[in-house]
Scaffold this motif. Structure first.
Motif, PDB file in Angstrom:
ATOM      1  N   ILE A 213     -15.642 -12.856  -9.507  1.00 24.18           N
ATOM      2  CA  ILE A 213     -14.510 -13.757  -9.417  1.00 24.18           C
ATOM      3  C   ILE A 213     -13.578 -13.521 -10.597  1.00 24.18           C
ATOM      4  O   ILE A 213     -14.010 -13.142 -11.691  1.00 24.18           O
ATOM      5  CB  ILE A 213     -14.994 -15.221  -9.396  1.00 24.18           C
ATOM      6  N   ASP A 214     -12.306 -13.702 -10.366  1.00 23.26           N
ATOM      7  CA  ASP A 214     -11.314 -13.542 -11.420  1.00 23.26           C
ATOM      8  C   ASP A 214     -11.566 -14.536 -12.551  1.00 23.26           C
ATOM      9  O   ASP A 214     -11.726 -15.738 -12.322  1.00 23.26           O
ATOM     10  CB  ASP A 214      -9.918 -13.759 -10.832  1.00 23.26           C
ATOM     11  N   GLU A 215     -11.621 -14.034 -13.772  1.00 22.63           N
ATOM     12  CA  GLU A 215     -11.921 -14.879 -14.927  1.00 22.63           C
ATOM     13  C   GLU A 215     -10.881 -15.986 -15.104  1.00 22.63           C
ATOM     14  O   GLU A 215     -11.218 -17.128 -15.480  1.00 22.63           O
ATOM     15  CB  GLU A 215     -11.982 -14.018 -16.188  1.00 22.63           C
ATOM     16  N   ASN A 216      -9.634 -15.683 -14.815  1.00 18.65           N
ATOM     17  CA  ASN A 216      -8.581 -16.703 -14.940  1.00 18.65           C
ATOM     18  C   ASN A 216      -8.788 -17.848 -13.950  1.00 18.65           C
ATOM     19  O   ASN A 216      -8.507 -19.014 -14.254  1.00 18.65           O
ATOM     20  CB  ASN A 216      -7.206 -16.067 -14.716  1.00 18.65           C
ATOM     21  N   GLN A 217      -9.293 -17.510 -12.768  1.00 14.17           N
ATOM     22  CA  GLN A 217      -9.579 -18.549 -11.784  1.00 14.17           C
ATOM     23  C   GLN A 217     -10.708 -19.459 -12.264  1.00 14.17           C
ATOM     24  O   GLN A 217     -10.653 -20.675 -12.101  1.00 14.17           O
ATOM     25  CB  GLN A 217      -9.938 -17.915 -10.438  1.00 14.17           C
ATOM     26  N   MET A 218     -11.732 -18.845 -12.858  1.00 15.40           N
ATOM     27  CA  MET A 218     -12.831 -19.634 -13.416  1.00 15.40           C
ATOM     28  C   MET A 218     -12.327 -20.576 -14.500  1.00 15.40           C
ATOM     29  O   MET A 218     -12.669 -21.774 -14.528  1.00 15.40           O
ATOM     30  CB  MET A 218     -13.898 -18.702 -13.989  1.00 15.40           C
ATOM     31  N   ILE A 219     -11.502 -20.058 -15.397  1.00 15.75           N
ATOM     32  CA  ILE A 219     -10.979 -20.873 -16.504  1.00 15.75           C
ATOM     33  C   ILE A 219     -10.114 -22.010 -15.958  1.00 15.75           C
ATOM     34  O   ILE A 219     -10.215 -23.161 -16.425  1.00 15.75           O
ATOM     35  CB  ILE A 219     -10.173 -19.991 -17.479  1.00 15.75           C
ATOM     36  N   TYR A 220      -9.297 -21.706 -14.969  1.00  8.98           N
ATOM     37  CA  TYR A 220      -8.417 -22.732 -14.407  1.00  8.98           C
ATOM     38  C   TYR A 220      -9.233 -23.868 -13.781  1.00  8.98           C
ATOM     39  O   TYR A 220      -8.953 -25.057 -14.022  1.00  8.98           O
ATOM     40  CB  TYR A 220      -7.491 -22.122 -13.366  1.00  8.98           C
ATOM     41  N   GLN A 222     -12.301 -24.772 -14.374  1.00 10.27           N
ATOM     42  CA  GLN A 222     -13.007 -25.534 -15.392  1.00 10.27           C
ATOM     43  C   GLN A 222     -12.040 -26.428 -16.181  1.00 10.27           C
ATOM     44  O   GLN A 222     -12.414 -27.514 -16.632  1.00 10.27           O
ATOM     45  CB  GLN A 222     -13.761 -24.589 -16.329  1.00 10.27           C
ATOM     46  N   SER A 223     -10.797 -25.984 -16.315  1.00  7.22           N
ATOM     47  CA  SER A 223      -9.812 -26.803 -17.011  1.00  7.22           C
ATOM     48  C   SER A 223      -9.445 -28.053 -16.221  1.00  7.22           C
ATOM     49  O   SER A 223      -8.902 -29.008 -16.771  1.00  7.22           O
ATOM     50  CB  SER A 223      -8.536 -25.985 -17.281  1.00  7.22           C
ATOM     51  N   ARG A 224      -9.773 -28.048 -14.904  1.00  2.75           N
ATOM     52  CA  ARG A 224      -9.507 -29.208 -14.068  1.00  2.75           C
ATOM     53  C   ARG A 224     -10.667 -30.205 -14.098  1.00  2.75           C
ATOM     54  O   ARG A 224     -10.692 -31.158 -13.328  1.00  2.75           O
ATOM     55  CB  ARG A 224      -9.238 -28.774 -12.624  1.00  2.75           C
ATOM     56  N   GLY A 225     -11.647 -29.955 -14.959  1.00  4.21           N
ATOM     57  CA  GLY A 225     -12.742 -30.902 -15.123  1.00  4.21           C
ATOM     58  C   GLY A 225     -14.043 -30.511 -14.457  1.00  4.21           C
ATOM     59  O   GLY A 225     -15.020 -31.263 -14.516  1.00  4.21           O
ATOM     60  N   LEU A 226     -14.080 -29.336 -13.838  1.00  2.00           N
ATOM     61  CA  LEU A 226     -15.309 -28.892 -13.186  1.00  2.00           C
ATOM     62  C   LEU A 226     -16.206 -28.168 -14.176  1.00  2.00           C
ATOM     63  O   LEU A 226     -15.730 -27.423 -15.038  1.00  2.00           O
ATOM     64  CB  LEU A 226     -14.981 -27.958 -12.014  1.00  2.00           C
ATOM     65  N   THR A 227     -17.510 -28.355 -14.025  1.00  6.34           N
ATOM     66  CA  THR A 227     -18.459 -27.611 -14.842  1.00  6.34           C
ATOM     67  C   THR A 227     -18.582 -26.192 -14.293  1.00  6.34           C
ATOM     68  O   THR A 227     -18.141 -25.886 -13.171  1.00  6.34           O
ATOM     69  CB  THR A 227     -19.838 -28.275 -14.837  1.00  6.34           C
ATOM     70  N   HIS A 228     -19.217 -25.318 -15.075  1.00  2.00           N
ATOM     71  CA  HIS A 228     -19.423 -23.939 -14.639  1.00  2.00           C
ATOM     72  C   HIS A 228     -20.193 -23.892 -13.318  1.00  2.00           C
ATOM     73  O   HIS A 228     -19.810 -23.167 -12.387  1.00  2.00           O
ATOM     74  CB  HIS A 228     -20.187 -23.164 -15.710  1.00  2.00           C
ATOM     75  N   SER A 233     -20.567 -23.366  -7.276  1.00  7.40           N
ATOM     76  CA  SER A 233     -20.895 -24.002  -5.997  1.00  7.40           C
ATOM     77  C   SER A 233     -19.685 -24.064  -5.090  1.00  7.40           C
ATOM     78  O   SER A 233     -19.762 -23.766  -3.889  1.00  7.40           O
ATOM     79  CB  SER A 233     -21.446 -25.413  -6.235  1.00  7.40           C
ATOM     80  N   LEU A 234     -18.544 -24.440  -5.635  1.00  2.74           N
ATOM     81  CA  LEU A 234     -17.325 -24.592  -4.846  1.00  2.74           C
ATOM     82  C   LEU A 234     -16.911 -23.272  -4.210  1.00  2.74           C
ATOM     83  O   LEU A 234     -16.600 -23.194  -3.014  1.00  2.74           O
ATOM     84  CB  LEU A 234     -16.210 -25.133  -5.732  1.00  2.74           C
ATOM     85  N   ILE A 235     -16.912 -22.224  -4.993  1.00  4.52           N
ATOM     86  CA  ILE A 235     -16.495 -20.915  -4.490  1.00  4.52           C
ATOM     87  C   ILE A 235     -17.505 -20.384  -3.476  1.00  4.52           C
ATOM     88  O   ILE A 235     -17.134 -19.827  -2.431  1.00  4.52           O
ATOM     89  CB  ILE A 235     -16.333 -19.930  -5.657  1.00  4.52           C
ATOM     90  N   THR A 236     -18.786 -20.569  -3.753  1.00  2.00           N
ATOM     91  CA  THR A 236     -19.838 -20.088  -2.858  1.00  2.00           C
ATOM     92  C   THR A 236     -19.762 -20.776  -1.508  1.00  2.00           C
ATOM     93  O   THR A 236     -19.861 -20.134  -0.454  1.00  2.00           O
ATOM     94  CB  THR A 236     -21.210 -20.298  -3.491  1.00  2.00           C
ATOM     95  N   VAL A 237     -19.592 -22.091  -1.509  1.00  6.77           N
ATOM     96  CA  VAL A 237     -19.474 -22.835  -0.263  1.00  6.77           C
ATOM     97  C   VAL A 237     -18.292 -22.320   0.558  1.00  6.77           C
ATOM     98  O   VAL A 237     -18.370 -22.174   1.785  1.00  6.77           O
ATOM     99  CB  VAL A 237     -19.333 -24.347  -0.544  1.00  6.77           C
ATOM    100  N   GLY A 238     -17.179 -22.019  -0.108  1.00  7.38           N
ATOM    101  CA  GLY A 238     -16.015 -21.498   0.591  1.00  7.38           C
ATOM    102  C   GLY A 238     -16.281 -20.180   1.298  1.00  7.38           C
ATOM    103  O   GLY A 238     -15.737 -19.921   2.377  1.00  7.38           O
ATOM    104  N   TYR A 239     -17.130 -19.346   0.714  1.00  9.23           N
ATOM    105  CA  TYR A 239     -17.491 -18.066   1.329  1.00  9.23           C
ATOM    106  C   TYR A 239     -18.376 -18.258   2.552  1.00  9.23           C
ATOM    107  O   TYR A 239     -18.259 -17.532   3.547  1.00  9.23           O
ATOM    108  CB  TYR A 239     -18.219 -17.193   0.300  1.00  9.23           C
ATOM    109  N   LEU A 240     -19.305 -19.222   2.474  1.00  6.31           N
ATOM    110  CA  LEU A 240     -20.358 -19.331   3.476  1.00  6.31           C
ATOM    111  C   LEU A 240     -20.062 -20.326   4.598  1.00  6.31           C
ATOM    112  O   LEU A 240     -20.574 -20.180   5.709  1.00  6.31           O
ATOM    113  CB  LEU A 240     -21.678 -19.733   2.800  1.00  6.31           C
TER     114      LEU A 240
END
Length: 270
Positions: A213-220, A222-228, A233-240
């Motif tokens: 996953i793009d590192e900038n997407q991860m940082i963004y 997490q900056s919205r209040g999500l934990t690592h 989980s969010l990205i994985t669910v979107g794939y599956l």
């Protein structure tokens, strides 16, 4: 719910409409299946060691089959599907379990106007190896393949996806998309896309991506209040999640969505 009787060999005429089957045996099992109407089947594989599926979709018939792997031990799948004239096969694989899987699947579009859609969604924390082939053996056939996987810690994913159009299968189409998402360099993902084309008057394509996953997407995120772990989980669910809607049955879709979310949260929190 229809329970497939276990044994050395089972010959089954698939009834019309929606049905649920359970596979629950560690003995080698062969299913000979014939579809002569319009059917939707959810195959819940709870226990298996060696499962062979031989299916024929007869002329002017159609089958939607979702194979859901819930096994806790290694399982070998060996599958062959024949789709006859003016018929269709919609075939999907869902895997969120932690056991090893070895799958060899071949779909043959045998009659003119036959079509197949083949999809897979894999949450990989173990060794998942698949070889899937869709071959056009007659004119005016269509084969589409989509494979999506998320590879987590200790996971090893390999997908060999082959689209084949033989000489004489003119005006046929073969398309495939395969994507594997990893979250660090230690996770192993390999996709081998192949197009074997022996006819000029056809359409064929493949698209493949493997990576993190793009590192900038991860940082963004997490900056919205999500934990690592929440981001994973969010990205994985979107794939599956799209695999849960493969069969048009609202009750089943709700069950599968909840199971995917539960397995993803469990896996991404470790």
């Amino acid at each position: 719910m229809k329970l497939i009787d276990v044994g050395g060999r089972n010959n089954v005429i698939i009834a019309d409409g929606y049905q649920e089957w359970i596979i629950d045996t560690l003995d080698p099992l062969t299913l000979d299946l014939t579809c002569d109407g319009v059917s939707s089947v959810f195959m819940n594989v709870k226990r298996a060691s060696n499962l062979k599926i031989k299916m024929t979709v007869l002329e002017n018939a159609g089958c939607t089959l979702l194979i859901w792997n819930n096994t806790e031990t290694k399982v070998e799948f060996d599958e062959t599907y024949v789709v006859e004239k003016s018929s269709y096969l919609n075939l999907a694989y869902g895997e969120c379990n932690v056991s090893d899987t070895n799958r060899n699947s071949k779909v043959s579009l045998m009659g003119a106007g036959a079509s197949a859609i083949i999809k897979s969604a894999t949450l990989c924390k173990s060794k998942k190896i698949s070889s899937i082939t869709c071959e056009s053996l007659a004119p005016h056939t269509v084969g589409n393949m989509e494979n999506y996987s998320v590879v987590l810690e200790d996971g090893e994913y390999k997908m060999d996806a082959t689209g084949k159009i033989v000489k004489g299968a003119y005006d046929s189409r073969s398309h495939q998309t395969s994507r594997a998402l990893t979250f660090n360099e230690k996770q192993k993902a390999t996709i081998i896309p192949q197009l074997l084309i022996d006819e000029n008057d056809v359409e064929a394509s493949h698209a493949t991506s493997v990576g993190q996953i793009d590192e900038n997407q991860m940082i963004y995120l997490q900056s919205r209040g999500l934990t690592h772990n929440q981001v994973l989980s969010l990205i994985t669910v979107g794939y599956l999640m799209p695999i849960a809607d493969f069969i048009e049955n609202e009750e089943l879709q709700q069950i599968l969505r909840k199971e995917i979310e539960s397995k993803v949260v469990e896996s991404c929190s470790i």
